[in-house]
Design an enzyme around this catalytic site. Structure first.
Site, PDB file in Angstrom:
ATOM      1  N   THR A 134       0.831  -1.213   0.000  1.00 26.93           N
ATOM      2  CA  THR A 134       0.000   0.000   0.000  1.00 26.93           C
ATOM      3  C   THR A 134       0.859   1.253   0.000  1.00 26.93           C
ATOM      4  OG1 THR A 134      -1.562   1.410   1.181  1.00 26.93           O
ATOM      5  CG2 THR A 134      -0.395  -0.152   2.533  1.00 26.93           C
ATOM      6  N   ASP A 136      -0.050   3.733   1.366  1.00 30.53           N
ATOM      7  CA  ASP A 136      -0.380   4.414   2.628  1.00 30.53           C
ATOM      8  C   ASP A 136       0.602   4.074   3.765  1.00 30.53           C
ATOM      9  OD1 ASP A 136      -2.560   5.230   1.166  1.00 30.53           O
ATOM     10  OD2 ASP A 136      -3.936   3.792   2.079  1.00 30.53           O
ATOM     11  N   MET A 178      -2.515  11.577  -0.872  1.00 28.55           N
ATOM     12  CA  MET A 178      -3.302  10.395  -0.478  1.00 28.55           C
ATOM     13  C   MET A 178      -2.797   9.810   0.837  1.00 28.55           C
ATOM     14  SD  MET A 178      -4.282   8.014  -3.688  1.00 28.55           S
ATOM     15  CE  MET A 178      -5.759   8.324  -4.660  1.00 28.55           C
ATOM     16  N   GLY A 179      -3.449   8.768   1.291  1.00 26.32           N
ATOM     17  CA  GLY A 179      -3.002   8.129   2.526  1.00 26.32           C
ATOM     18  C   GLY A 179      -4.147   7.578   3.353  1.00 26.32           C
ATOM     19  N   ARG A 286      -0.240   6.475  -7.287  1.00 25.77           N
ATOM     20  CA  ARG A 286      -0.168   5.002  -7.331  1.00 25.77           C
ATOM     21  C   ARG A 286       0.335   4.502  -8.678  1.00 25.77           C
ATOM     22  NH1 ARG A 286      -6.007   3.599  -5.014  1.00 25.77           N
ATOM     23  NH2 ARG A 286      -6.215   2.611  -7.030  1.00 25.77           N
TER      24      ARG A 286
HETATM   25  O1  F6P Z   1      -5.131   2.645  -0.144  1.00 29.19           O
HETATM   26  C1  F6P Z   1      -4.555   3.264  -1.227  1.00 29.19           C
HETATM   27  C2  F6P Z   1      -5.347   4.464  -1.637  1.00 29.19           C
HETATM   28  O2  F6P Z   1      -4.739   5.032  -2.778  1.00 29.19           O
HETATM   29  C3  F6P Z   1      -5.557   5.530  -0.552  1.00 29.19           C
HETATM   30  O3  F6P Z   1      -4.424   6.317  -0.372  1.00 29.19           O
HETATM   31  C4  F6P Z   1      -6.761   6.239  -1.057  1.00 29.19           C
HETATM   32  O4  F6P Z   1      -7.480   6.831   0.012  1.00 29.19           O
HETATM   33  C5  F6P Z   1      -7.562   5.150  -1.694  1.00 29.19           C
HETATM   34  O5  F6P Z   1      -6.663   4.108  -2.000  1.00 29.19           O
HETATM   35  C6  F6P Z   1      -8.285   5.552  -2.943  1.00 29.19           C
HETATM   36  O6  F6P Z   1      -9.087   4.503  -3.300  1.00 29.19           O
HETATM   37  P1  F6P Z   1      -9.767   4.314  -4.726  1.00 29.19           P
HETATM   38  O7  F6P Z   1      -8.700   3.975  -5.688  1.00 29.19           O
HETATM   39  O8  F6P Z   1     -10.721   3.215  -4.524  1.00 29.19           O
HETATM   40  O9  F6P Z   1     -10.396   5.632  -5.063  1.00 29.19           O
END
Ligand code: F6P
Length: 359
Positions: A134, A136, A178-179, A286
Site C-alpha cells: 500500500t 499508505d 493520499m493516505g 499510485r
Molecule cells: O489505499 C490506497 C489508496 O490510494 C488511498 O491512499 C486512497 O485513500 C484510496 O486508495 C483511494 O481509493 P480508490 O482507488 O478506490 O479511489
C-alpha cells in the site's frame, strides 16, 4: 507445488515486482517444479474461479512495470460473509476454488482490508502468505509497505513543481496527498519537498495555527506558503465530535467542498485575503513504475515469501523489520492500523526546523 496468487485493493507501483520475486524464488527453490494460478481482479477471481495458469515467463520482465498483471478490485472485508446477489457464499466459494485446484498455498498481496480477508481464509484452513502492499504505509507489523516510497517520489515531485510556481506568484498552495486515514505519505513527501505546513490525520489542526504559520512566513519576507495536506486531515473541532456527528458534518461539507483541502483553502482566503490554490495529484501517486527502493524491497519480500512457502510456514505476513525480512503471524496483525505517532522524532525534528503541523 501449486501456488495461487492474487492482488487485491487499490493497486500500487510494485505489485508485479513482488510477484516476480515470489515466482522466481519458488522456481529456483523447486527446480522449476511449480504451477502458478493467478486469480484475476483480486478476491473476485478466487470467489468466482476466474484464474489463469501462469508460467515463469509471465513474471519475467515485469520488475519495473507498474500496476498488476493480475488486475485488482476492492472486495470489502465486511461484505465477505454476506452472500452475493445470487446467494453465493463467498467464503465457501473461495475455499472450494482453492481446493478444486489442489493449491498448496495462496499468496495474497494487498493492504489492510485484503489482509483481514487473508486472515479469515487462514482461519478457514487455507495456507496463506500475505505481502504488505500500500502507498499508505499503514500496515501494522511491518516497518514499510511496498508502493510507499514510489508514491513518496511522486507526491514529492508534485510539491516540488508547485514550489516553483508558488514562488513566482507569491501564492499559498495546498497539495492534497493520499493516505486514507493516515499521514505517512504526507509527512514524508512534505518533509522531502520542504513544505511549510504539513497536516496529517494523527495531528488535528487548528485554523488559527495555519494562519499564524502563513503570517509568520509573510513577516519573514516569504511571499508564498506550501501546505502538504493529507486527504484524511481533520480539524481539532471535528476530531472532538462523536463518530456519528462527524459523519453527518462531513456529509454536509462534501456538498460544498470536494475534499478537506478546498475547505482549508477557503478558510485561508477568507482570513488572509490571499488566494489559495489546491492541487490534487490523486491516483498519479499510485501510478508509473516502482522506484529502486521498492524494487529492492519487493525482490526481498518476494524471495522471503518463496522461502516461507517452501518451508511450509503459512499464515504469515512477510514483513520488513529493522532492515530484515521477517514472518509475522497474520493472527497478530490483521485488523490493526499503523498510524504516525505525533510524538515521534521525525515530527519533533520537522517542527524544530520550523515546519508547522497546524497544532
Ligand atoms: O489505499 C490506497 C489508496 O490510494 C488511498 O491512499 C486512497 O485513500 C484510496 O486508495 C483511494 O481509493 P480508490 O482507488 O478506490 O479511489
Amino acid at each position: 507445488m501449486k501456488i495461487g496468487m492474487l492482488t487485491s485493493g487499490g493497486d500500487c507501483q510494485a505489485l508485479n515486482a513482488a510477484m516476480r520475486g515470489v515466482v522466481k524464488g519458488l522456481e529456483e527453490s523447486c527446480n522449476g517444479d511449480v504451477e502458478i494460478y493467478g486469480f484475476l481482479n483480486g478476491y473476485k477471481g478466487l470467489i468466482y474461479g476466474d484464474y489463469r495458469k501462469l508460467t515463469g515467463s509471465d513474471f519475467s520482465g515485469i520488475l519495473t512495470r507498474g500496476g498488476t498483471i493480475l488486475g485488482s478490485s476492492r472486495q470489502p472485508f465486511k461484505m465477505m460473509r454476506v452472500p452475493d446477489e445470487n446467494g453465493l457464499d463467498k467464503v465457501e466459494a473461495m475455499k472450494s476454488n482453492y481446493r478444486k485446484l489442489g493449491l498448496d498455498c495462496i499468496v495474497i498481496l494487498g493492504g489492510n482490508g485484503t489482509q483481514k480477508t487473508a486472515n479469515l481464509l487462514r482461519e478457514e484452513g487455507l495456507n496463506v502468505i500475505h505481502l504488505p502492499k500500500t502507498i499508505d504505509n499503514d500496515i501494522y507489523g511491518t516497518d514499510i509497505t511496498f508502493g510507499f516510497y514510489s508514491a513518496v517520489d511522486i507526491a514529492t515531485a508534485c510539491i516540488d513543481c508547485i514550489h516553483t510556481t508558488a514562488a513566482s506568484h507569491n501564492r499559498v498552495f495546498i497539495v492534497e496527498v493520499m493516505g486514507h486515514k493516515v499521514g505517512w505519505l504526507t509527512l514524508y513527501s512534505g518533509v522531502a519537498s520542504g513544505a511549510d505546513i504539513i497536516l496529517i490525520p494523527e495531528i488535528p489542526y487548528e485554523d488559527d495555527k495555519i494562519i499564524d504559520a502563513i503570517q509568520k512566513r509573510h513577516q519573514q519576507g516569504k511571499g508564498f506558503t506550501i501546505l502538504a495536506v493529507a486527504e484524511g486531515a481533520i480539524s481539532k473541532a471535528d476530531a472532538a465530535l462523536s463518530k456519528k456527528e462527524r459523519k453527518e458534518k462531513l456529509a454536509k461539507e462534501a456538498k460544498k467542498w470536494p475534499s478537506v483541502s478546498y475547505k482549508i483553502a477557503d478558510m485561508i482566503t477568507e482570513r488572509t485575503g490571499s488566494e489559495a490554490r489546491v492541487t490534487v495529484p490523486g491516483h498519479t501517486q499510485r501510478g508509473g513504475s516502482p522506484c529502486p527502493y521498492d524494487r529492492i524491497l519487493c525482490t526481498r519480500l518476494g524471495s522471503a515469501a518463496a522461502k516461507a512457502i517452501v518451508e511450509g510456514k503459512f499464515g504469515n505476513m512477510v514483513a520488513m523489520k529493522n532492515g530484515e525480512t521477517k514472518l509475522v503471524p497474520l493472527a497478530d496483525v490483521a485488523g490493526k492500523l499503523k498510524t504516525v505517532d505525533p510524538d515521534c522524532k521525525m515530527i519533533a525534528e520537522a517542527k524544530r526546523i520550523g515546519i508547522s503541523f497546524g497544532d
